[in-house]
Design a protein around this motif. Structure first.
Motif, PDB file in Angstrom:
ATOM      1  N   PHE B  83      33.841  16.068  14.120  1.00  0.00           N
ATOM      2  CA  PHE B  83      34.734  15.385  15.067  1.00  0.00           C
ATOM      3  C   PHE B  83      34.829  16.126  16.400  1.00  0.00           C
ATOM      4  CE2 PHE B  83      36.112  14.048  10.867  1.00  0.00           C
ATOM      5  CZ  PHE B  83      36.102  12.672  11.025  1.00  0.00           C
ATOM      6  N   GLU B  84      34.293  17.336  16.453  1.00  0.00           N
ATOM      7  CA  GLU B  84      34.315  18.128  17.687  1.00  0.00           C
ATOM      8  C   GLU B  84      32.981  18.035  18.425  1.00  0.00           C
ATOM      9  OE1 GLU B  84      37.117  19.706  18.820  1.00  0.00           O
ATOM     10  OE2 GLU B  84      38.070  18.711  17.119  1.00  0.00           O
ATOM     11  N   GLU B  85      32.231  16.967  18.147  1.00  0.00           N
ATOM     12  CA  GLU B  85      30.884  16.876  18.719  1.00  0.00           C
ATOM     13  C   GLU B  85      30.879  16.805  20.245  1.00  0.00           C
ATOM     14  OE1 GLU B  85      29.389  13.784  19.962  1.00  0.00           O
ATOM     15  OE2 GLU B  85      31.173  12.517  19.742  1.00  0.00           O
ATOM     16  N   ASN B  86      32.021  16.559  20.838  1.00  0.00           N
ATOM     17  CA  ASN B  86      32.098  16.472  22.305  1.00  0.00           C
ATOM     18  C   ASN B  86      32.295  17.843  22.961  1.00  0.00           C
ATOM     19  OD1 ASN B  86      31.741  14.495  24.170  1.00  0.00           O
ATOM     20  ND2 ASN B  86      33.904  13.960  24.352  1.00  0.00           N
ATOM     21  N   VAL B  87      32.534  18.851  22.146  1.00  0.00           N
ATOM     22  CA  VAL B  87      32.776  20.191  22.695  1.00  0.00           C
ATOM     23  C   VAL B  87      31.440  20.934  22.751  1.00  0.00           C
ATOM     24  CG1 VAL B  87      34.117  22.316  22.471  1.00  0.00           C
ATOM     25  CG2 VAL B  87      35.092  20.128  21.700  1.00  0.00           C
ATOM     26  N   ILE B  88      30.745  20.737  23.836  1.00  0.00           N
ATOM     27  CA  ILE B  88      29.382  21.270  23.965  1.00  0.00           C
ATOM     28  C   ILE B  88      29.122  21.733  25.393  1.00  0.00           C
ATOM     29  CG2 ILE B  88      28.273  19.941  22.108  1.00  0.00           C
ATOM     30  CD1 ILE B  88      27.493  17.857  24.240  1.00  0.00           C
ATOM     31  N   ARG B  89      28.095  22.582  25.545  1.00  0.00           N
ATOM     32  CA  ARG B  89      27.612  22.923  26.885  1.00  0.00           C
ATOM     33  C   ARG B  89      26.957  21.685  27.490  1.00  0.00           C
ATOM     34  NH1 ARG B  89      25.449  28.608  24.680  1.00  0.00           N
ATOM     35  NH2 ARG B  89      23.925  27.324  23.582  1.00  0.00           N
ATOM     36  N   ARG B  90      27.097  21.574  28.806  1.00  0.00           N
ATOM     37  CA  ARG B  90      26.454  20.455  29.501  1.00  0.00           C
ATOM     38  C   ARG B  90      25.796  20.978  30.764  1.00  0.00           C
ATOM     39  NH1 ARG B  90      31.153  18.166  27.411  1.00  0.00           N
ATOM     40  NH2 ARG B  90      30.683  16.387  26.072  1.00  0.00           N
ATOM     41  N   THR B  91      24.807  20.221  31.238  1.00  0.00           N
ATOM     42  CA  THR B  91      24.174  20.608  32.487  1.00  0.00           C
ATOM     43  C   THR B  91      24.253  19.454  33.483  1.00  0.00           C
ATOM     44  OG1 THR B  91      22.207  21.646  33.460  1.00  0.00           O
ATOM     45  CG2 THR B  91      21.838  19.879  31.871  1.00  0.00           C
ATOM     46  N   VAL B  92      23.891  19.730  34.716  1.00  0.00           N
ATOM     47  CA  VAL B  92      23.801  18.707  35.752  1.00  0.00           C
ATOM     48  C   VAL B  92      22.333  18.692  36.183  1.00  0.00           C
ATOM     49  CG1 VAL B  92      24.563  18.000  38.051  1.00  0.00           C
ATOM     50  CG2 VAL B  92      26.166  19.126  36.507  1.00  0.00           C
ATOM     51  N   PRO B  93      21.577  17.706  35.708  1.00  0.00           N
ATOM     52  CA  PRO B  93      20.116  17.772  35.850  1.00  0.00           C
ATOM     53  C   PRO B  93      19.621  17.951  37.283  1.00  0.00           C
ATOM     54  CG  PRO B  93      20.753  15.977  34.390  1.00  0.00           C
ATOM     55  CD  PRO B  93      22.022  16.500  34.990  1.00  0.00           C
ATOM     56  N   TRP B  94      20.306  17.360  38.254  1.00  0.00           N
ATOM     57  CA  TRP B  94      19.767  17.433  39.614  1.00  0.00           C
ATOM     58  C   TRP B  94      19.969  18.788  40.280  1.00  0.00           C
ATOM     59  CZ3 TRP B  94      23.940  18.580  42.435  1.00  0.00           C
ATOM     60  CH2 TRP B  94      25.163  17.984  42.139  1.00  0.00           C
ATOM     61  N   LEU B  95      20.671  19.714  39.630  1.00  0.00           N
ATOM     62  CA  LEU B  95      20.888  21.023  40.254  1.00  0.00           C
ATOM     63  C   LEU B  95      19.612  21.849  40.363  1.00  0.00           C
ATOM     64  CD1 LEU B  95      24.237  22.423  38.787  1.00  0.00           C
ATOM     65  CD2 LEU B  95      23.736  21.935  41.169  1.00  0.00           C
TER      66      LEU B  95
END
Lengths: 215, 439
Positions: B83-95
């Motif tokens: 249920f915590e699958e939203n707690v993740i590292r994320r990136t911003v691809p265009w950076l």
């Protein structure tokens, strides 16, 4: 405690050190014997570098620009290239040798690195086409922006701890709202209807200085 | 008490066996997928939630109370609830041009306390994550030393060790916002930030062991990855609080954080804490490597650039409410946030609800450690009016976190790094929170 108190490990021999100690300093310390010409560098550059960095060092897509940009450091969109920004040519030799080409680092021979450095200086109009890079020619080489750096003077900004009536309420204006741009991936907390930008955009506004992580 | 009948016992044992093996490791992916599906309905389906109420809410007893859970070592290395699958590292691809030399962000909006879980520490690589066999890794110490040394991990771990809780922040944290508010999420405005307990050997101990020669003033740290990352560290810092660390939050470093060994320069820009450390060279001058000339130098409006801007200055941000987590209704809330300073301890944090006209002191929660994240909180009765939330940290040197306008006045907007300005969240009447900049 005296040196060798714990006595762990083994002595690093000169032979071991020679294989790993590859750094080069601005005074030329660390540059190996060898040489390479602009002409040799052109062939190597086009084979190994141009696909990402562009035929003229202009940078393909978001890959780093290596040449040009002179006189832009005070402008709206500064172009920080080897020629316009880097203070020392030693850094070019060191970095190309240790980390380039990106897909195959530490694959270049010393003479090849010298040749590519010679060609990069040529692309930046800093040498003629008969230039040959070597320990001798590079140790004495002065880059245009050599004096463009100074040591951190911070703290340079002083704010005060004001607790009450610190601003005139009528003067508070919202000058920027991030949702107007719609350049952020927000699908993990906003539904499609809420996304101001509609479909996820791939290109940021070029006027916003966003592409900070070139390489 | 009578014994169960033999056939009943077999049935019971069968059920226990079934439960114990509920999620074999090979099916963990399936479990996670089911977790995702459940999490999805829990968030998105009010109609379904109403139907569920029949069976899940009291006085009814939910199914997980009337069945057996998973047995031990079903998941030998534990994972968060599905249920915590939203707690993740994320990136911003265009950076960036490539994810091999790129950045990801820690989900600060979802975390509590001051410790960042190892799997969520932001990533920054210049040539990807190398797979290093610790048995084959060596740390070399050479240069202006009496005893050039080669250490295995086993050797390194025999030295007396220390453990400290310190933040690591990328100096480009928030750097996308020099010209204006652009990132619509806390994760992207401040997420190049983490705080762990690090364990390792003081660099001073290693330098003492090799015997530093007279005239030595700098140490070059170099990584074993494909970028062979290098930075020049002044001897003063090396002898002060720099560490050569091999563990974070109690376990071996994660590959993303430099496994098996990295440098840690507390309070300094993350770039100096070289990962996959393979070599330390002692010298009398700085090396002026690519990461301290082309990069990690700060361009000023006059065209000159600051070099060696090592310290991460005092900073803070409100982590609740934030764009990812708005206010659902009027009433009482605990505003929470994080403050940190590369120069020492946080002394105080003030919070404003009106864009900096008036401020009130927040409470510092839990541990207040030097060069570590510090959590602050303020109770707030929200009456449904729009608000402009800000936090302002002060460290033990008396330095007060500045306004963005003050930073811009001193540095212009092209310095990329070290934007530690007071941050503003706008709370709308709807309770929605957005990233804005105000004058």
């Amino acid at each position: 405690k005296r040196a060798g108190y714990y006595g762990f490990g083994e002595p690093a021999t000169e032979e071991m050190i020679a294989g790993w100690d590859i750094d080069v300093r601005p005074d030329g310390t660390g540059l190996p014997p060898g040489s390479g010409s602009v002409e040799e560098g052109e062939v190597l550059y086009e084979e190994q570098c141009a696909a990402c960095h562009g035929v003229f060092g202009e940078g393909e897509g978001r890959w780093p620009k290596l040449a040009g940009g002179f006189g832009t450091l005070t402008q709206e969109r500064p172009e920080k290239t080897i020629g316009s920004y880097w203070p020392y040519v030693s850094t070019v030799w060191d970095y190309v040798h240790r980390a380039m080409p990106f897909y195959e680092p530490q694959s270049l021979e010393d003479d090849q690195v010298y040749a590519i450095v010679a060609y990069l200086l040529y692309l930046n109009d800093l040498v003629e086409d008969d230039f040959v890079a070597s320990r001798e020619t590079l140790s004495a080489f002065e880059m245009p922006n050599q004096d463009g750096f100074f040591v951190d003077p911070r703290p340079d900004v002083r704010n005060a701890v004001c607790m009450e009536d610190c601003k005139d309420p009528s003067e508070i204006k919202i000058t920027w709202d991030s949702t107007e741009l719609g350049v952020t991936p927000v699908e993990h907390f906003k539904t499609d209807e809420e996304e101001t930008g509609g479909a996820a955009p791939v290109e940021a506004d070029p006027n916003l200085g966003l592409n900070i992580y070139q390489q | 008490m009578s014994k169960p009948r033999p056939d009943r016992a077999a049935e019971v044992l069968g059920k226990v066996a079934e439960a114990a093996g509920k999620v074999p490791l090979k099916d963990r992916r399936d479990f996670l997928m089911r977790g995702l599906a459940l999490a999805g309905t829990a968030v998105a389906g009010p109609a379904l939630a109403a139907a569920d109420k029949e069976s899940f809410m009291p006085p009814n007893v939910p199914p997980w109370t009337r069945s057996l859970g998973r047995g031990v070592v079903t998941v030998p290395y534990g994972m968060p609830s599905g249920f915590e699958e939203n707690v993740i590292r994320r990136t911003v691809p265009w950076l960036t041009a490539s994810n091999i030399s790129s950045i990801s962000f820690t989900p600060l909006q979802d975390l509590q306390g001051i410790i960042t879980p190892n799997g969520l520490v932001f990533e920054r690589y210049h040539a990807g994550v190398p797979d290093i066999d610790p048995g084959k890794h060596r740390l070399m110490i050479n240069g202006m030393v009496e005893r050039p040394l080669l250490l295995s991990m086993e050797d390194l771990m025999r030295f007396p060790s220390v453990s400290v809780i310190r933040f690591i922040e990328c100096p480009a944290n928030g750097g996308m916002e020099w010209r204006g508010a652009q990132m619509e999420a806390l994760q992207f405005t401040h997420g190049m930030l983490s705080c762990c307990e690090w364990t390792g050997v003081p660099l001073s101990v290693l330098l003492e062991e090799v015997g530093v020669k007279k005239g030595a003033a700098w140490v070059l740290a170099e990584g074993a990855d494909g970028s062979a990352m290098t930075r020049s560290i002044p001897m003063e810092k090396a002898l002060d609080d720099a560490l050569v660390v091999y563990a974070q939050n109690g376990e071996a470093l994660r590959p993303e954080q430099g496994y098996p060994v990295r440098l840690l320069n507390p309070g300094w820009e993350g770039n100096t804490s070289v990962k996959w450390l393979r070599r330390l060279e002692v010298g009398d001058e700085a090396w002026y490597q690519r990461e301290e000339t082309s990069k990690y130098t700060d361009l000023m409006p006059d065209g000159k650039a600051r070099k060696f801007t090592w310290v991460q200055e005092t900073n803070s941000v409100i982590t609740f409410p934030c764009p990812e987590k708005g206010l659902s209704s009027r009433g009482r809330y605990e505003i929470e946030g994080l403050a940190w300073s590369g120069r020492g301890r946080i002394r105080r944090v003030d919070v404003s609800l009106d864009g900096g006209i008036n401020w009130q002191p927040a409470r510092l929660k839990g541990l207040v450690l030097p060069k570590a994240l510090t959590r602050f909180s303020l109770m707030w009765d929200w009456d449904g009016s729009p608000a402009l939330l800000q936090s302002r940290a002060v460290d033990e040197t008396g330095y007060v976190q500045p306004n963005l306008s003050q930073l811009r006045e001193a540095r212009g907007v092209e310095s990329i790094y070290h934007k530690n300005a007071i941050h503003t969240w706008r709370v709308a009447e709807s309770g929605e929170v957005t990233n804005v900049q105000i004058d």
